[in-house]
Motif scaffolding. Structure first.
Motif, PDB file in Angstrom:
ATOM      1  N   THR A  14       0.906  -1.250  -0.163  1.00  0.00           N
ATOM      2  CA  THR A  14       0.205   0.005   0.079  1.00  0.00           C
ATOM      3  C   THR A  14       0.853   1.218   0.049  1.00  0.00           C
ATOM      4  OG1 THR A  14      -1.944  -1.235   1.025  1.00  0.00           O
ATOM      5  CG2 THR A  14      -1.862   1.230   1.398  1.00  0.00           C
ATOM      6  N   VAL A  15       2.080   1.137   0.881  1.00  0.00           N
ATOM      7  CA  VAL A  15       2.843   2.239   0.693  1.00  0.00           C
ATOM      8  C   VAL A  15       3.571   2.735  -0.461  1.00  0.00           C
ATOM      9  CG1 VAL A  15       4.639   3.325   1.883  1.00  0.00           C
ATOM     10  CG2 VAL A  15       3.166   2.135   3.169  1.00  0.00           C
ATOM     11  N   ARG A  16       3.869   1.418  -1.245  1.00  0.00           N
ATOM     12  CA  ARG A  16       4.657   1.751  -2.491  1.00  0.00           C
ATOM     13  C   ARG A  16       3.572   1.858  -3.500  1.00  0.00           C
ATOM     14  NH1 ARG A  16       7.329  -2.784  -0.174  1.00  0.00           N
ATOM     15  NH2 ARG A  16       6.153  -4.136  -1.698  1.00  0.00           N
ATOM     16  N   ARG A  17       2.485   1.857  -3.569  1.00  0.00           N
ATOM     17  CA  ARG A  17       1.361   1.955  -4.578  1.00  0.00           C
ATOM     18  C   ARG A  17       1.341   3.072  -5.322  1.00  0.00           C
ATOM     19  NH1 ARG A  17      -3.763  -0.861  -2.762  1.00  0.00           N
ATOM     20  NH2 ARG A  17      -2.532  -2.649  -3.072  1.00  0.00           N
ATOM     21  N   GLN A  18       1.390   3.103  -6.870  1.00  0.00           N
ATOM     22  CA  GLN A  18       1.472   4.412  -7.403  1.00  0.00           C
ATOM     23  C   GLN A  18      -0.001   5.033  -7.438  1.00  0.00           C
ATOM     24  OE1 GLN A  18       3.257   4.209 -11.232  1.00  0.00           O
ATOM     25  NE2 GLN A  18       5.107   4.954 -10.731  1.00  0.00           N
ATOM     26  N   VAL A  19      -0.197   6.277  -7.573  1.00  0.00           N
ATOM     27  CA  VAL A  19      -1.670   6.904  -7.680  1.00  0.00           C
ATOM     28  C   VAL A  19      -1.395   7.695  -9.030  1.00  0.00           C
ATOM     29  CG1 VAL A  19      -1.948   6.805  -5.283  1.00  0.00           C
ATOM     30  CG2 VAL A  19      -1.038   8.689  -6.342  1.00  0.00           C
ATOM     31  N   VAL A  20      -2.560   8.060  -9.458  1.00  0.00           N
ATOM     32  CA  VAL A  20      -2.547   8.832 -10.661  1.00  0.00           C
ATOM     33  C   VAL A  20      -3.020  10.309 -10.293  1.00  0.00           C
ATOM     34  CG1 VAL A  20      -3.841   9.106 -12.893  1.00  0.00           C
ATOM     35  CG2 VAL A  20      -3.551   6.853 -11.973  1.00  0.00           C
ATOM     36  N   VAL A  21      -2.066  11.286 -10.992  1.00  0.00           N
ATOM     37  CA  VAL A  21      -2.384  12.484 -10.296  1.00  0.00           C
ATOM     38  C   VAL A  21      -2.798  13.493 -11.711  1.00  0.00           C
ATOM     39  CG1 VAL A  21      -0.728  12.361  -8.632  1.00  0.00           C
ATOM     40  CG2 VAL A  21       0.054  12.986 -10.735  1.00  0.00           C
ATOM     41  N   ARG A  22      -3.660  14.405 -11.431  1.00  0.00           N
ATOM     42  CA  ARG A  22      -4.002  15.270 -12.520  1.00  0.00           C
ATOM     43  C   ARG A  22      -2.949  16.346 -12.561  1.00  0.00           C
ATOM     44  NH1 ARG A  22     -10.267  17.570 -12.929  1.00  0.00           N
ATOM     45  NH2 ARG A  22      -9.974  18.674 -15.013  1.00  0.00           N
ATOM     46  N   ASN A  23      -2.837  17.076 -11.397  1.00  0.00           N
ATOM     47  CA  ASN A  23      -1.696  18.215 -11.248  1.00  0.00           C
ATOM     48  C   ASN A  23      -0.605  17.485 -10.661  1.00  0.00           C
ATOM     49  OD1 ASN A  23      -3.581  20.263 -12.070  1.00  0.00           O
ATOM     50  ND2 ASN A  23      -4.745  20.085 -10.088  1.00  0.00           N
ATOM     51  N   THR A  24       0.642  17.753 -11.123  1.00  0.00           N
ATOM     52  CA  THR A  24       1.910  17.445 -10.549  1.00  0.00           C
ATOM     53  C   THR A  24       2.281  17.927  -9.306  1.00  0.00           C
ATOM     54  OG1 THR A  24       2.647  17.044 -12.876  1.00  0.00           O
ATOM     55  CG2 THR A  24       4.465  17.344 -11.000  1.00  0.00           C
ATOM     56  N   PRO A  25       2.508  17.120  -8.041  1.00  0.00           N
ATOM     57  CA  PRO A  25       2.561  17.630  -6.620  1.00  0.00           C
ATOM     58  C   PRO A  25       4.161  18.109  -6.603  1.00  0.00           C
ATOM     59  CG  PRO A  25       2.365  15.276  -6.772  1.00  0.00           C
ATOM     60  CD  PRO A  25       2.206  15.680  -8.302  1.00  0.00           C
ATOM     61  N   PRO A  26       4.346  18.868  -5.686  1.00  0.00           N
ATOM     62  CA  PRO A  26       5.791  19.256  -5.706  1.00  0.00           C
ATOM     63  C   PRO A  26       6.621  18.143  -5.180  1.00  0.00           C
ATOM     64  CG  PRO A  26       4.316  20.039  -3.846  1.00  0.00           C
ATOM     65  CD  PRO A  26       3.518  19.514  -4.527  1.00  0.00           C
ATOM     66  N   LEU A  27       7.975  18.400  -5.079  1.00  0.00           N
ATOM     67  CA  LEU A  27       8.786  17.174  -4.645  1.00  0.00           C
ATOM     68  C   LEU A  27       8.620  17.081  -3.161  1.00  0.00           C
ATOM     69  CD1 LEU A  27      12.208  18.566  -6.436  1.00  0.00           C
ATOM     70  CD2 LEU A  27      10.467  16.770  -7.292  1.00  0.00           C
ATOM     71  N   PRO A  28       8.994  15.667  -2.840  1.00  0.00           N
ATOM     72  CA  PRO A  28       8.831  15.321  -1.372  1.00  0.00           C
ATOM     73  C   PRO A  28       9.703  16.145  -0.573  1.00  0.00           C
ATOM     74  CG  PRO A  28       9.116  13.361  -2.808  1.00  0.00           C
ATOM     75  CD  PRO A  28       9.465  14.614  -3.746  1.00  0.00           C
ATOM     76  N   PRO A  29       9.683  16.634   0.584  1.00  0.00           N
ATOM     77  CA  PRO A  29      10.495  17.281   1.588  1.00  0.00           C
ATOM     78  C   PRO A  29      11.488  16.554   1.959  1.00  0.00           C
ATOM     79  CG  PRO A  29       8.004  17.000   2.572  1.00  0.00           C
ATOM     80  CD  PRO A  29       8.076  16.124   1.266  1.00  0.00           C
ATOM     81  N   VAL A  30      12.625  17.313   2.095  1.00  0.00           N
ATOM     82  CA  VAL A  30      14.220  16.642   2.336  1.00  0.00           C
ATOM     83  C   VAL A  30      13.697  15.930   3.743  1.00  0.00           C
ATOM     84  CG1 VAL A  30      16.206  17.354   2.902  1.00  0.00           C
ATOM     85  CG2 VAL A  30      15.031  18.526   0.926  1.00  0.00           C
ATOM     86  N   PRO A  31      14.448  14.745   3.900  1.00  0.00           N
ATOM     87  CA  PRO A  31      14.384  14.083   5.302  1.00  0.00           C
ATOM     88  C   PRO A  31      14.992  14.954   6.327  1.00  0.00           C
ATOM     89  CG  PRO A  31      15.201  12.693   3.594  1.00  0.00           C
ATOM     90  CD  PRO A  31      15.199  14.000   2.955  1.00  0.00           C
ATOM     91  N   PHE A  32      14.409  14.674   7.522  1.00  0.00           N
ATOM     92  CA  PHE A  32      14.850  15.495   8.898  1.00  0.00           C
ATOM     93  C   PHE A  32      16.360  15.385   9.160  1.00  0.00           C
ATOM     94  CE2 PHE A  32      15.750  15.568  13.287  1.00  0.00           C
ATOM     95  CZ  PHE A  32      15.681  16.848  13.575  1.00  0.00           C
ATOM     96  N   GLU A  33      16.858  13.770   8.846  1.00  0.00           N
ATOM     97  CA  GLU A  33      18.119  13.406   8.917  1.00  0.00           C
ATOM     98  C   GLU A  33      19.136  14.379   7.955  1.00  0.00           C
ATOM     99  OE1 GLU A  33      15.542  11.589   8.155  1.00  0.00           O
ATOM    100  OE2 GLU A  33      15.490  10.336  10.230  1.00  0.00           O
ATOM    101  N   ALA A  34      18.727  14.733   6.867  1.00  0.00           N
ATOM    102  CA  ALA A  34      19.436  15.655   5.885  1.00  0.00           C
ATOM    103  C   ALA A  34      19.386  17.105   6.748  1.00  0.00           C
ATOM    104  CB  ALA A  34      19.201  15.470   4.659  1.00  0.00           C
ATOM    105  N   ARG A  35      18.439  17.488   7.241  1.00  0.00           N
ATOM    106  CA  ARG A  35      18.254  18.841   7.530  1.00  0.00           C
ATOM    107  C   ARG A  35      18.844  19.067   9.244  1.00  0.00           C
ATOM    108  NH1 ARG A  35      13.229  21.741   5.812  1.00  0.00           N
ATOM    109  NH2 ARG A  35      12.202  20.478   4.199  1.00  0.00           N
TER     110      ARG A  35
END
Length: 744
Positions: free
Chosen positions: A454-475
């Motif tokens: 379920t976590v890895r399942r792709q979904v169909v998007v009409r509008n392209t969402p922004p990039l995922p946030p940078v992980p906290f470990e990198a921040r």
């Protein structure tokens, strides 16, 4: 005036510039968030940029990148101002994007109910599933279900209108309708009557009625998350000094604002207060607190026309620095805070623009005149700082570790609390991993999480969402360099460039590359005959922020003109069942080629009755001329003429001559008597039975041959003489005999 008197101490100019104001390169954070307003059973939460799951917290502010999972006994609700999103059990939802105008949800499994009260022209609400993207076009009530395999999605519209987009095409679902999508790459769709509401939808309806009947909507805006909970836990009072004041009921003795809950690090705002009370959202992120008549009351300010601006916590911090000697607790420094009072300006600790500072104050405390230059919050004399028991103090470990504040309060004297230096509207404490991943599951064990598929399942998007946030470990390393300050856009972009790809959003476009705006034929296929046609999907950039305007202009042209284009993609699969239904398969190819011009003249019947035949008919649009050339061959074939006589008289001859559409509509028996006299003179010699009914025609052809030999008179006068009588014959003989005698 009272507001002016209260405002004067807050507008102090100093030489030290505030770190909260941004440059032109940094964008303001969103002015709204989603509030986790209801929890029952096992509900888990995964923060933006993380992989681990924790037990969800009531009143947690949700934003882009956050995820929720309701387990077998879970049920939850998220409030977006006047909009409510409710999750049933076994439901996985993520926020692909959430800002001032866009709400884009990822639903990879389970059931979601949405009550959309308002939808402005520039607003967009989208629910993305493994089978297609659902755009909500009007205010109303919607239910979206995705099965555990991700192969089927059901969209139910109780009230309103939705648009489903997949494989480069889209169709509408209106009130009291439901649509089913099956498949992922080339889904099939069906529009049908919805099922009756179940127990879960009845619970959702009860929550809607509770929000609709909330008396607090008379004192605060419905766009303020949490307004619906104020009626059950407090009372409204109107005062001449502060206007409407809300006083909580049932609080413990010595209760003070911002004491019963915990702190969490939430990007992009930084330190955020999470209250434990079921009503504890609106009074801690909007308005101000005042100590009035021996207790605390919340002052929301007057209702303004614009949407209220969310703030992580409307407090002022004291102590917290490593060199602070006033709040030393157990050998370390403590962190203290107190609520802002009415009329006191809130200066964000995160980077914002001057316009943002004006809006966050105008919509909360009636402050309309703010000179934004260099505001030094450390030199303002705050009213609630001197209130008994108004300042709350904890250790740095309690603060950064997201521990319950009320269980770890450090008692300090009023003098020490008043003498502690003001450090601003954010605590100078660097966040840790525990600041982001707030709580573990019951008993300290791991929280429940959705299946990996379920976590890895792709979904169909009409509008392209922004990039995922940078992980906290990198921040985390950069955040330690500037304790208490979220990273600006430039720093985040630099980290993203140095951080390997993480947190793939697992999305794919509803309009594949090359299909937008008149590309190849869409791939969505109707599951049965008589369904509304799917129309080509316009480019995403034309839809974004358009709201209800999408349905007004383009659909009329799209439904009529591109209809044949849409149905070329799967013609081989659909026509087969249509041919099997008719007994004479040999006659099919001819009618399929011939009625193409008729279908063009009558576009309406295509949409209503035979959608599958339409795909075959518009395929050969150019060959009307070859059809006329092929007209004589069917007339020469006697076999088909004898077998289906009525069909041939209706189809081939009327089609070639004049009005094909009228002949089909008029009754067949009325047409048959009229053509026989015209048809039989042309081929009278071919059919033998055509001569017996006409007794006179054989006499008519005989006189013409008698007239044709008339030109030669000499040859035909003799037989005429024979017929005239014996007297003339005798005279002729006598004349001939006399002439013979005279010759010798």
């Amino acid at each position: 005036m009272r507001i002016a008197r209260l405002l004067t101490p807050a507008l102090v100019l100093a030489f030290l510039p505030t770190a909260g104001f941004t440059s032109a390169s940094t964008a303001d954070p969103p002015t709204r968030v989603g509030r986790l307003s209801f929890l029952r059973g096992a509900v888990s939460f995964r923060p933006a940029g993380g992989d681990d799951w924790a037990d969800a917290s009531l009143n947690y502010p949700l934003t882009t990148g956050d995820h929720l999972w309701s387990d077998d006994d879970g049920r939850s609700e998220v409030s977006l101002g006047s909009t409510a999103i409710r999750l049933a059990r076994y439901t996985a939802v993520g926020f692909l994007e959430l800002d001032d105008h866009t709400s884009q949800l990822r639903l990879s499994q389970g059931s979601v109910q949405v009550r959309l009260r308002n939808l402005e022209e520039d607003d967009s609400f989208e629910i993305d599933t493994p089978n297609g993207a659902i755009s909500l076009l009007r205010p109303g009530s919607y239910v979206v279900d995705v099965d555990s395999t991700g192969d089927t999605t059901i969209v139910t519209v109780r009230r309103g209108e939705a648009e489903v987009t997949a494989a480069g095409s889209s169709f509408s679902v209106r009130s009291d309708q439901a649509a089913t999508l099956v498949g992922t790459d080339w889904p099939t769709y069906d529009v049908h009557d919805p099922l009756a509401p179940d127990e879960w939808e009845d619970w959702c309806a009860s929550r809607d009625r509770r929000a609709d009947n909330a008396r607090s909507a008379s004192y605060v805006s419905r766009d303020m998350p949490g307004y619906e909970d104020l009626d059950d836990y407090g009372d409204w009072r109107v005062t001449p000094t502060y206007g409407a004041v809300w006083v909580p009921r049932g609080v413990v003795g010595g209760w003070a604002p911002y004491r019963y809950g915990h702190w969490a690090w939430v990007e992009p705002w930084g330190w955020t207060w999470i209250d434990d009370a079921p009503w504890g959202f609106a009074p801690f992120h909007y308005g101000r607190w005042v100590y009035w008549q021996g207790g605390w009351g919340w002052v929301p300010g007057r209702v303004v026309a614009v949407r209220p601006v969310y703030a992580p916590a409307l407090v002022v911090f004291v102590g917290g620095g490593g060199s602070s000697l006033y709040l030393r607790v157990g050998g370390g420094s403590g962190v203290g805070w107190f609520p802002l009072a009415p009329g006191e300006v809130y200066v964000p600790g995160y980077r914002v623009s001057d316009a943002y500072v004006r809006r966050v104050n105008v919509t909360n405390v009636n402050i309309t005149n703010i000179r934004i230059t260099n505001i030094d919050v450390t030199r303002v004399r705050y009213k609630n700082r001197d209130v008994a028991n108004g300042v709350t103090v904890v250790t740095r470990e309690t603060f950064a570790g997201a521990r319950p504040v009320d269980r770890n309060v450090v008692v300090v004297t009023r003098e020490r609390a008043s003498a502690a230096p003001v450090v601003g509207t954010t605590a100078p404490v660097a966040p840790t991993r525990e600041s982001v991943l707030i709580r573990r599951g019951p008993g300290g064990g791991p929280a429940r999480r959705p299946p990996d598929v379920t976590v890895r399942r792709q979904v169909v998007v009409r509008n392209t969402p922004p990039l995922p946030p940078v992980p906290f470990e990198a921040r985390e390393r950069e955040l330690r360099a500037h304790p208490g300050r979220p990273l600006d856009d430039a720093a985040v972009a630099a980290l993203r460039g140095r951080t390997p790809a993480h947190g793939d959003p697992l999305v794919r476009p509803a309009t594949p590359p090359g299909r937008a705006g008149g590309g190849p034929a869409p791939g969505m296929r109707p599951a049965r005959q008589g369904l509304p046609e799917a129309r080509p999907a316009p480019p995403p950039e034309e839809r974004r922020g358009r709201g209800r305007q999408r349905e007004t202009a383009p659909p009329a042209d799209q439904r009529e003109r591109p209809a044949p284009v849409e149905r070329r993609a799967p013609p081989t699969e659909r026509p087969a069942p249509v041919e099997r239904q008719t007994p004479p398969p040999a006659e099919r190819p001819a009618p399929v080629e011939r009625p193409s011009p008729r279908e063009r003249q009558r576009p309406q019947p295509r949409e209503k009755t035979p959608p599958r035949d339409e795909r075959e008919r518009p395929a050969p649009p150019a060959p009307p001329a070859p059809e006329e050339r092929q007209a004589p061959p069917p007339a020469e074939r006697p076999a088909p003429v004898e077998r289906p006589a009525p069909r041939e008289r209706e189809r081939p001859q009327p089609r070639e001559k004049a009005p094909p559409a009228e002949e089909r509509e008029r009754p067949a028996p009325a047409e048959r008597p009229a053509p026989p006299p015209t048809e039989r003179p042309a081929p009278p010699e071919r059919p033998a039975p055509a001569q017996p009914p006409q007794a006179q025609p054989p006499e008519r052809p005989t006189p013409p041959p008698a007239e044709r030999p008339a030109p030669p008179p000499t040859e035909k006068q003799e037989p005429e003489g024979r017929r005239q009588g014996p007297e003339r014959r005798r005279r002729a003989k006598q004349d001939s005999s006399e002439t013979r005698r005279e010759k010798p």
